[in-house]
Design a protein around this motif. Structure first.
Motif, PDB file in Angstrom:
ATOM      1  N   HIS A  42     -20.280 -51.175  19.081  1.00 22.47           N
ATOM      2  CA  HIS A  42     -21.102 -50.880  20.270  1.00 22.47           C
ATOM      3  C   HIS A  42     -21.014 -52.030  21.263  1.00 22.47           C
ATOM      4  O   HIS A  42     -20.829 -51.825  22.470  1.00 22.47           O
ATOM      5  CB  HIS A  42     -22.547 -50.640  19.828  1.00 22.47           C
ATOM      6  N   LEU A  43     -21.123 -53.265  20.774  1.00 30.00           N
ATOM      7  CA  LEU A  43     -21.023 -54.439  21.640  1.00 30.00           C
ATOM      8  C   LEU A  43     -19.633 -54.559  22.258  1.00 30.00           C
ATOM      9  O   LEU A  43     -19.494 -54.931  23.435  1.00 30.00           O
ATOM     10  CB  LEU A  43     -21.348 -55.704  20.843  1.00 30.00           C
ATOM     11  N   LEU A  44     -18.609 -54.240  21.478  1.00 28.36           N
ATOM     12  CA  LEU A  44     -17.244 -54.331  21.976  1.00 28.36           C
ATOM     13  C   LEU A  44     -16.994 -53.315  23.085  1.00 28.36           C
ATOM     14  O   LEU A  44     -16.362 -53.630  24.105  1.00 28.36           O
ATOM     15  CB  LEU A  44     -16.252 -54.117  20.823  1.00 28.36           C
ATOM     16  N   ILE A  52     -21.230 -47.288  29.038  1.00 30.95           N
ATOM     17  CA  ILE A  52     -20.730 -46.006  28.536  1.00 30.95           C
ATOM     18  C   ILE A  52     -21.626 -45.471  27.420  1.00 30.95           C
ATOM     19  O   ILE A  52     -21.922 -44.277  27.367  1.00 30.95           O
ATOM     20  CB  ILE A  52     -19.282 -46.146  28.020  1.00 30.95           C
ATOM     21  N   VAL A  53     -22.038 -46.346  26.512  1.00 37.08           N
ATOM     22  CA  VAL A  53     -22.816 -45.934  25.340  1.00 37.08           C
ATOM     23  C   VAL A  53     -24.272 -46.350  25.516  1.00 37.08           C
ATOM     24  O   VAL A  53     -24.565 -47.507  25.827  1.00 37.08           O
ATOM     25  CB  VAL A  53     -22.240 -46.563  24.051  1.00 37.08           C
ATOM     26  N   SER A  54     -25.173 -45.397  25.287  1.00 37.91           N
ATOM     27  CA  SER A  54     -26.612 -45.693  25.402  1.00 37.91           C
ATOM     28  C   SER A  54     -27.265 -45.900  24.045  1.00 37.91           C
ATOM     29  O   SER A  54     -28.284 -46.580  23.947  1.00 37.91           O
ATOM     30  CB  SER A  54     -27.333 -44.562  26.143  1.00 37.91           C
ATOM     31  N   ALA A  55     -26.698 -45.313  22.988  1.00 35.19           N
ATOM     32  CA  ALA A  55     -27.301 -45.448  21.658  1.00 35.19           C
ATOM     33  C   ALA A  55     -26.257 -45.172  20.586  1.00 35.19           C
ATOM     34  O   ALA A  55     -25.269 -44.470  20.815  1.00 35.19           O
ATOM     35  CB  ALA A  55     -28.471 -44.483  21.497  1.00 35.19           C
ATOM     36  N   LEU A  56     -26.515 -45.759  19.408  1.00 35.66           N
ATOM     37  CA  LEU A  56     -25.665 -45.526  18.236  1.00 35.66           C
ATOM     38  C   LEU A  56     -26.544 -45.023  17.105  1.00 35.66           C
ATOM     39  O   LEU A  56     -27.563 -45.636  16.778  1.00 35.66           O
ATOM     40  CB  LEU A  56     -24.962 -46.824  17.825  1.00 35.66           C
ATOM     41  N   GLU A  57     -26.145 -43.911  16.506  1.00 33.40           N
ATOM     42  CA  GLU A  57     -26.887 -43.333  15.387  1.00 33.40           C
ATOM     43  C   GLU A  57     -25.941 -43.168  14.207  1.00 33.40           C
ATOM     44  O   GLU A  57     -24.730 -43.013  14.381  1.00 33.40           O
ATOM     45  CB  GLU A  57     -27.485 -41.977  15.777  1.00 33.40           C
ATOM     46  N   GLN A  58     -26.516 -43.234  13.006  1.00 37.56           N
ATOM     47  CA  GLN A  58     -25.705 -43.059  11.796  1.00 37.56           C
ATOM     48  C   GLN A  58     -26.488 -42.231  10.782  1.00 37.56           C
ATOM     49  O   GLN A  58     -27.027 -42.757   9.816  1.00 37.56           O
ATOM     50  CB  GLN A  58     -25.310 -44.424  11.206  1.00 37.56           C
ATOM     51  N   PRO A  59     -26.529 -40.910  10.988  1.00 34.67           N
ATOM     52  CA  PRO A  59     -27.279 -40.053  10.063  1.00 34.67           C
ATOM     53  C   PRO A  59     -26.652 -39.961   8.677  1.00 34.67           C
ATOM     54  O   PRO A  59     -27.321 -39.721   7.688  1.00 34.67           O
ATOM     55  CB  PRO A  59     -27.275 -38.694  10.765  1.00 34.67           C
ATOM     56  N   GLY A  60     -25.327 -40.145   8.613  1.00 38.42           N
ATOM     57  CA  GLY A  60     -24.620 -40.119   7.332  1.00 38.42           C
ATOM     58  C   GLY A  60     -23.604 -41.234   7.324  1.00 38.42           C
ATOM     59  O   GLY A  60     -23.929 -42.376   7.608  1.00 38.42           O
ATOM     60  N   ILE A  61     -22.360 -40.891   7.018  1.00 36.82           N
ATOM     61  CA  ILE A  61     -21.300 -41.889   7.084  1.00 36.82           C
ATOM     62  C   ILE A  61     -20.763 -42.012   8.505  1.00 36.82           C
ATOM     63  O   ILE A  61     -20.543 -43.113   9.007  1.00 36.82           O
ATOM     64  CB  ILE A  61     -20.168 -41.536   6.094  1.00 36.82           C
ATOM     65  N   THR A  78     -26.776 -29.342  32.115  1.00 35.89           N
ATOM     66  CA  THR A  78     -26.126 -30.654  31.996  1.00 35.89           C
ATOM     67  C   THR A  78     -26.622 -31.347  30.737  1.00 35.89           C
ATOM     68  O   THR A  78     -27.817 -31.317  30.433  1.00 35.89           O
ATOM     69  CB  THR A  78     -26.434 -31.534  33.223  1.00 35.89           C
ATOM     70  N   GLY A  79     -25.697 -31.921  30.007  1.00 33.48           N
ATOM     71  CA  GLY A  79     -26.058 -32.673  28.808  1.00 33.48           C
ATOM     72  C   GLY A  79     -25.286 -33.976  28.753  1.00 33.48           C
ATOM     73  O   GLY A  79     -24.412 -34.234  29.593  1.00 33.48           O
ATOM     74  N   LEU A  80     -25.618 -34.810  27.779  1.00 33.39           N
ATOM     75  CA  LEU A  80     -24.908 -36.068  27.585  1.00 33.39           C
ATOM     76  C   LEU A  80     -23.853 -35.903  26.488  1.00 33.39           C
ATOM     77  O   LEU A  80     -24.093 -35.239  25.483  1.00 33.39           O
ATOM     78  CB  LEU A  80     -25.884 -37.184  27.201  1.00 33.39           C
ATOM     79  N   LEU A  81     -22.709 -36.502  26.709  1.00 31.11           N
ATOM     80  CA  LEU A  81     -21.609 -36.422  25.756  1.00 31.11           C
ATOM     81  C   LEU A  81     -21.931 -37.261  24.517  1.00 31.11           C
ATOM     82  O   LEU A  81     -22.289 -38.436  24.620  1.00 31.11           O
ATOM     83  CB  LEU A  81     -20.319 -36.933  26.406  1.00 31.11           C
ATOM     84  N   VAL A  82     -21.841 -36.635  23.354  1.00 36.65           N
ATOM     85  CA  VAL A  82     -22.076 -37.308  22.080  1.00 36.65           C
ATOM     86  C   VAL A  82     -20.782 -37.256  21.276  1.00 36.65           C
ATOM     87  O   VAL A  82     -20.211 -36.184  21.075  1.00 36.65           O
ATOM     88  CB  VAL A  82     -23.228 -36.632  21.301  1.00 36.65           C
ATOM     89  N   LEU A  83     -20.321 -38.415  20.818  1.00 31.44           N
ATOM     90  CA  LEU A  83     -19.041 -38.506  20.120  1.00 31.44           C
ATOM     91  C   LEU A  83     -19.225 -39.112  18.739  1.00 31.44           C
ATOM     92  O   LEU A  83     -20.062 -39.998  18.544  1.00 31.44           O
ATOM     93  CB  LEU A  83     -18.060 -39.358  20.924  1.00 31.44           C
ATOM     94  N   GLU A  84     -18.425 -38.646  17.795  1.00 34.28           N
ATOM     95  CA  GLU A  84     -18.486 -39.150  16.421  1.00 34.28           C
ATOM     96  C   GLU A  84     -17.206 -39.916  16.080  1.00 34.28           C
ATOM     97  O   GLU A  84     -16.117 -39.553  16.524  1.00 34.28           O
ATOM     98  CB  GLU A  84     -18.668 -37.999  15.429  1.00 34.28           C
TER      99      GLU A  84
END
Length: 199
Positions: A42-44, A52-61, A78-84
């Motif tokens: 996230h910092l990188l 670009i990134v507002s939050a990081l989540e880790q529900p599983g792996i 309109t929605g926000l793009l969420v990427l895994e």
């Protein structure tokens, strides 16, 4: 040959025997050891292209990055793009490093230090996986919204290749070699003594 003298064959066998338990430990603890790599990623990403990134989540792996980029799934919505990103693609070298270290009889603290040293290289792969999705794979509209043009996209493609092909397999071996110079020297001397010479 003296008892206890390392040989290449014994070392390879010990590495192969240690690899399955190390892989199991790496996989079943992935939720924990990948969290640090994700936070660094996230910092990188913020350093490469802030905002670009507002939050990081880790529900599983898998690590889920919530971006500030807008998408329009339906007219008027309109929605926000969420990427895994699957961090296992970039952290498997930890298991290989552990197997090499244990096969060489390294002290436990060296393994812990090595695991910490591997984190930045793992985070590199995760960060550029995300960036290549945004800057290349999702098309020019998303890339333009993220402000990724020209040299940015070339740098992302290069960074992705390094993080995907080189860091996960090469860095654990280099790190192991750095921690075990005397062991490697003994191994090479033993190998030289056992290699038949021809007149």
């Amino acid at each position: 040959m003296m008892a206890g003298t390392p040989t290449l064959g014994k070392f390879v066998l010990r590495t192969l025997l240690w690899l399955p338990p190390c892989l199991a430990a790496w996989y079943f603890s992935a939720h924990y050891h990948t969290a640090g790599a994700g936070a660094l990623a996230h910092l990188l990403v913020d350093g490469f292209q802030p905002g670009i990134v507002s939050a990081l989540e880790q529900p599983g792996i898998d690590q889920v990055f919530v971006t500030t980029l807008e998408v329009h799934p339906e007219p008027g919505r309109t929605g926000l793009l969420v990427l895994e990103v699957n961090p296992l693609l970039y952290t498997y070298g930890l298991a290989f490093f552990g197997a090499l270290m244990l096969a060489a009889g390294a002290k436990w603290w060296k393994i812990l230090v090595g695991a910490v040293v591997l984190l930045p290289f793992q985070s590199w792969g995760i960060a550029f996986d995300l960036l290549v999705q945004v800057g290349v794979k999702l098309g020019p509209d998303i890339a333009a919204q993220a402000g990724l043009f020209g040299w940015h996209r070339e740098a992302i493609a290069l960074g992705y290749q390094i993080g995907n092909l080189i860091f996960p397999s090469l860095i654990p071996v280099v790190l192991w070699a750095g921690f075990n110079r005397s062991f490697i020297e003994n191994l090479l001397r033993s190998q030289a003594r056992n290699t038949p010479t021809h007149p």
